[in-house]
Design an enzyme around this catalytic site. Structure first.
Site: not given
Ligand code: IDP
Length: 140
Positions: A11, A59, A87, A93, A114, A117
């Site tokens: 990212k 978000f 994963r 996350t 983070n 992906h």
């Molecule tokens: P993952 O990437 O660990 O599978 P997901 O729940 O699919 O997590 O969320 C997709 C992406 O959205 C996350 O990797 C992160 O960049 C963003 N994200 C998830 N939860 C939040 C939040 O509460 N606030 C801001 N961004 C979030």
């Protein structure tokens, strides 16, 4: 166990900090092979389409803005049970909740920024790979 593929994005927080090589070292250190890779600037439409499943979440707008805030590196990773294997080394996350030694624990900035992906199922991996790569761009 079977050799499968998953889709990865390094990212914008990682391209901005010039640490894509560190991420790739962790991917390869876990036994996954990078069988396709390209660096690109996502358009808003591409980012919205990719994260359409999250469009109702609060978000979503911020996530799309973050994902187009700089270049990303899109990748296809191959290895034994690649989806869960990736994963596992990505970590949770929210990097605050990620296990030591995972990419997000070691490198991520926040729950949004983070660093990586990774697909959450073989079915989504196939969809996400096809979103960014032609079959001829993947060399195993
Ligand atoms: P993952 O990437 O660990 O599978 P997901 O729940 O699919 O997590 O969320 C997709 C992406 O959205 C996350 O990797 C992160 O960049 C963003 N994200 C998830 N939860 C939040 C939040 O509460 N606030 C801001 N961004 C979030």
């Amino acid at each position: 166990m079977a050799v499968t593929r998953t889709f990865s994005i390094i990212k914008p927080d990682a391209t901005r900090r010039n640490i894509t090589g560190k991420v790739n070292a962790m991917i390869e250190g876990a036994g996954l092979r990078i069988v396709a890779q390209k660096r690109l600037q996502l358009t808003q439409a591409q980012a919205e389409g990719f994260y359409a499943v999250h469009s109702e979440r609060g978000f979503f707008g911020e996530l799309v803005a973050f994902m187009i805030s700089g270049p990303v590196v899109v990748q296809v990773l191959e290895g034994e049970d690649a989806v869960p294997a990736y994963r596992a080394i990505m970590g949770a996350t929210n990097p605050a909740n990620a296990d030591a030694g995972t990419i997000r624990k070691e490198l991520a900035e926040s729950i949004e920024a983070n660093t990586v992906h990774g697909s959450d199922s073989d079915e989504n991996a196939a969809i996400e790979i096809a979103y960014f790569f032609a079959p001829t761009e993947i060399a195993a």
